[in-house]
Design a protein around this motif. Structure first.
Motif, PDB file in Angstrom:
ATOM      1  N   LEU A   1      -3.459  -4.210   7.538  1.00  0.00           N
ATOM      2  CA  LEU A   1      -3.644  -3.016   6.728  1.00  0.00           C
ATOM      3  C   LEU A   1      -2.316  -2.314   6.510  1.00  0.00           C
ATOM      4  O   LEU A   1      -1.496  -2.221   7.421  1.00  0.00           O
ATOM      5  CB  LEU A   1      -4.625  -2.076   7.440  1.00  0.00           C
ATOM      6  N   ALA A   2      -2.113  -1.821   5.286  1.00  0.00           N
ATOM      7  CA  ALA A   2      -0.896  -1.072   4.974  1.00  0.00           C
ATOM      8  C   ALA A   2      -1.222   0.046   3.997  1.00  0.00           C
ATOM      9  O   ALA A   2      -2.046  -0.135   3.096  1.00  0.00           O
ATOM     10  CB  ALA A   2       0.168  -2.000   4.375  1.00  0.00           C
ATOM     11  N   TYR A   3      -0.571   1.187   4.188  1.00  0.00           N
ATOM     12  CA  TYR A   3      -0.723   2.308   3.277  1.00  0.00           C
ATOM     13  C   TYR A   3       0.429   2.283   2.282  1.00  0.00           C
ATOM     14  O   TYR A   3       1.591   2.245   2.672  1.00  0.00           O
ATOM     15  CB  TYR A   3      -0.740   3.624   4.058  1.00  0.00           C
ATOM     16  N   LEU A   4       0.094   2.306   0.998  1.00  0.00           N
ATOM     17  CA  LEU A   4       1.101   2.163  -0.053  1.00  0.00           C
ATOM     18  C   LEU A   4       1.325   3.461  -0.826  1.00  0.00           C
ATOM     19  O   LEU A   4       1.857   3.435  -1.940  1.00  0.00           O
ATOM     20  CB  LEU A   4       0.701   1.044  -1.019  1.00  0.00           C
ATOM     21  N   GLY A   5       0.914   4.599  -0.264  1.00  0.00           N
ATOM     22  CA  GLY A   5       1.107   5.870  -0.955  1.00  0.00           C
ATOM     23  C   GLY A   5      -0.034   6.158  -1.915  1.00  0.00           C
ATOM     24  O   GLY A   5      -1.150   5.674  -1.748  1.00  0.00           O
TER      25      GLY A   5
ATOM     26  N   LYS B   1      -3.778   4.660  -1.686  1.00  0.00           N
ATOM     27  CA  LYS B   1      -3.857   3.218  -1.898  1.00  0.00           C
ATOM     28  C   LYS B   1      -3.627   2.470  -0.584  1.00  0.00           C
ATOM     29  O   LYS B   1      -2.583   2.603   0.041  1.00  0.00           O
ATOM     30  CB  LYS B   1      -2.827   2.780  -2.938  1.00  0.00           C
ATOM     31  N   LEU B   2      -4.625   1.707  -0.179  1.00  0.00           N
ATOM     32  CA  LEU B   2      -4.532   0.874   1.020  1.00  0.00           C
ATOM     33  C   LEU B   2      -4.547  -0.600   0.627  1.00  0.00           C
ATOM     34  O   LEU B   2      -5.327  -1.003  -0.235  1.00  0.00           O
ATOM     35  CB  LEU B   2      -5.699   1.162   1.969  1.00  0.00           C
ATOM     36  N   LYS B   3      -3.702  -1.373   1.268  1.00  0.00           N
ATOM     37  CA  LYS B   3      -3.674  -2.821   1.036  1.00  0.00           C
ATOM     38  C   LYS B   3      -4.278  -3.517   2.248  1.00  0.00           C
ATOM     39  O   LYS B   3      -3.776  -3.389   3.361  1.00  0.00           O
ATOM     40  CB  LYS B   3      -2.246  -3.310   0.818  1.00  0.00           C
ATOM     41  N   VAL B   4      -5.379  -4.227   2.026  1.00  0.00           N
ATOM     42  CA  VAL B   4      -6.041  -4.976   3.093  1.00  0.00           C
ATOM     43  C   VAL B   4      -5.833  -6.463   2.819  1.00  0.00           C
ATOM     44  O   VAL B   4      -6.299  -6.982   1.797  1.00  0.00           O
ATOM     45  CB  VAL B   4      -7.552  -4.665   3.159  1.00  0.00           C
ATOM     46  N   THR B   5      -5.117  -7.118   3.697  1.00  0.00           N
ATOM     47  CA  THR B   5      -4.930  -8.562   3.588  1.00  0.00           C
ATOM     48  C   THR B   5      -5.928  -9.236   4.519  1.00  0.00           C
ATOM     49  O   THR B   5      -5.861  -9.082   5.744  1.00  0.00           O
ATOM     50  CB  THR B   5      -3.498  -8.977   3.961  1.00  0.00           C
ATOM     51  N   LEU B   6      -6.887  -9.933   3.940  1.00  0.00           N
ATOM     52  CA  LEU B   6      -7.948 -10.547   4.734  1.00  0.00           C
ATOM     53  C   LEU B   6      -7.430 -11.753   5.508  1.00  0.00           C
ATOM     54  O   LEU B   6      -6.355 -12.289   5.219  1.00  0.00           O
ATOM     55  CB  LEU B   6      -9.100 -10.968   3.809  1.00  0.00           C
TER      56      LEU B   6
ATOM     57  N   TYR C   1      -7.052  -4.210  -2.560  1.00  0.00           N
ATOM     58  CA  TYR C   1      -6.449  -2.889  -2.652  1.00  0.00           C
ATOM     59  C   TYR C   1      -7.588  -1.877  -2.741  1.00  0.00           C
ATOM     60  O   TYR C   1      -8.432  -1.958  -3.639  1.00  0.00           O
ATOM     61  CB  TYR C   1      -5.548  -2.783  -3.878  1.00  0.00           C
ATOM     62  N   VAL C   2      -7.621  -0.946  -1.812  1.00  0.00           N
ATOM     63  CA  VAL C   2      -8.699   0.038  -1.738  1.00  0.00           C
ATOM     64  C   VAL C   2      -8.126   1.421  -2.063  1.00  0.00           C
ATOM     65  O   VAL C   2      -7.153   1.857  -1.433  1.00  0.00           O
ATOM     66  CB  VAL C   2      -9.345   0.057  -0.337  1.00  0.00           C
ATOM     67  N   TYR C   3      -8.719   2.079  -3.041  1.00  0.00           N
ATOM     68  CA  TYR C   3      -8.252   3.401  -3.469  1.00  0.00           C
ATOM     69  C   TYR C   3      -9.252   4.456  -3.017  1.00  0.00           C
ATOM     70  O   TYR C   3     -10.439   4.388  -3.351  1.00  0.00           O
ATOM     71  CB  TYR C   3      -8.102   3.448  -4.991  1.00  0.00           C
ATOM     72  N   LEU C   4      -8.760   5.449  -2.260  1.00  0.00           N
ATOM     73  CA  LEU C   4      -9.609   6.504  -1.724  1.00  0.00           C
ATOM     74  C   LEU C   4      -9.366   7.813  -2.463  1.00  0.00           C
ATOM     75  O   LEU C   4      -8.220   8.199  -2.709  1.00  0.00           O
ATOM     76  CB  LEU C   4      -9.329   6.713  -0.232  1.00  0.00           C
ATOM     77  N   ASP C   5     -10.456   8.507  -2.784  1.00  0.00           N
ATOM     78  CA  ASP C   5     -10.361   9.825  -3.391  1.00  0.00           C
ATOM     79  C   ASP C   5      -9.623  10.766  -2.432  1.00  0.00           C
ATOM     80  O   ASP C   5      -9.912  10.780  -1.228  1.00  0.00           O
ATOM     81  CB  ASP C   5     -11.775  10.353  -3.672  1.00  0.00           C
ATOM     82  N   PRO C   6      -8.649  11.546  -2.914  1.00  0.00           N
ATOM     83  CA  PRO C   6      -7.843  12.387  -2.022  1.00  0.00           C
ATOM     84  C   PRO C   6      -8.601  13.567  -1.428  1.00  0.00           C
ATOM     85  O   PRO C   6      -8.139  14.147  -0.438  1.00  0.00           O
ATOM     86  CB  PRO C   6      -6.702  12.869  -2.929  1.00  0.00           C
ATOM     87  N   ASP C   7      -9.730  13.935  -1.999  1.00  0.00           N
ATOM     88  CA  ASP C   7     -10.501  15.074  -1.499  1.00  0.00           C
ATOM     89  C   ASP C   7     -11.634  14.659  -0.576  1.00  0.00           C
ATOM     90  O   ASP C   7     -11.871  15.279   0.460  1.00  0.00           O
ATOM     91  CB  ASP C   7     -11.064  15.884  -2.670  1.00  0.00           C
TER      92      ASP C   7
END
Length: 248
Positions: A135-139, A150-155, A162-168
């Motif tokens: 797992l890595a956080y890409l900003g 933006k999170l990068k998940v390498t299986l 690439y998983v994008y989370l709502d900031p709120d």
């Protein structure tokens, strides 16, 4: 006057860095927003029913079945024909009447990647380390006007999510999947919305998936009914014993 201004700037930079999100913190916030890891783990089976629109032209009845840890079955029906794809954590198979193939066929490892990657009830962030992922956080990145985390998940198999989370609210609003199928990079983009609770855990009840090419072949899924922890036999996901056609 310059020295105090410089000190203030440095203090602001330190404060900002101290509160910068980490990948682990974002996963923790996502799990908390969804209802908590314990409640996610408490869901051992999940059945979703609804409708699937393809390209804005065809509408199919849709059902999906998931059983922990990593079994899944997807059914899509139109005009009395039902396409089935299933994975039991080891083998994958399908029935494809829309392509004129009504017999049960085994799927190759490459063709089964989409099923195996999406088989987990909790999704790619739940127990990512135990699954062998990295797992890595890409900003942050702009997603339709939202600066999403933006999170990068390498299986474990090398596929990337690439998983994008709502900031709120820290719920997933988009995933971008990349996998190599028969030597070719295959990409899909899925946008999520309309989160509803199932046994205390939030799941998206609407999603739109495309290949990112803008060819009009989007698949829009709407969940109309959901149930958790209903009995599901292992045979629902296993290659039918009576079927012999096809091979890996």
């Amino acid at each position: 006057m310059r020295m105090p201004m410089l000190c203030c700037a440095l203090l602001l930079l330190v404060a900002t860095s101290a509160h910068a999100m980490t990948a682990d913190e974002l996963v923790a916030k996502n799990l908390a927003a969804r209802g908590g890891l314990d409640k996610v783990h408490a869901i051992t089976t999940l059945k979703l029913e609804g409708r699937l629109r393809i390209g804005g032209q065809f509408e199919l009845a849709f059902s999906s079945y998931q059983k922990a840890p990593d079994s899944t079955r997807i059914e899509a029906t139109i005009q009395g024909m039902t396409q089935i794809q299933a994975w039991n954590g080891k083998d994958a198979w399908q029935i494809s009447p829309f392509q004129g193939r009504r017999d049960t066929e085994r799927m190759s490892d490459d063709d089964a990647k989409g099923l195996s990657d999406d088989a987990s009830i909790g999704g790619p962030l739940v127990d990512w380390k135990a699954k062998g992922s990295t797992l890595a956080y890409l900003g942050t990145e702009d997603i339709d006007g939202t600066q999403a985390h933006k999170l990068k998940v390498t299986l474990k198999n090398g596929d990337i999510e690439y998983v994008y989370l709502d900031p709120d609210y820290f719920l997933t609003i988009r995933t971008v999947s990349q996998m190599t199928v028969r030597g070719t990079l295959v990409k899909s983009v899925t946008d999520y919305g309309d989160y509803e609770r199932i046994n205390g855990v939030y799941f998206p009840f609407s999603s739109t998936t495309s290949d990112g090419g803008g060819d009009g072949g989007d698949q829009q899924l709407t969940v109309l009914k959901a149930s958790a922890n209903v009995p599901m036999a292992d045979s629902l996901f296993a290659f039918p014993a009576s079927a012999t056609k096809g091979a890996k």
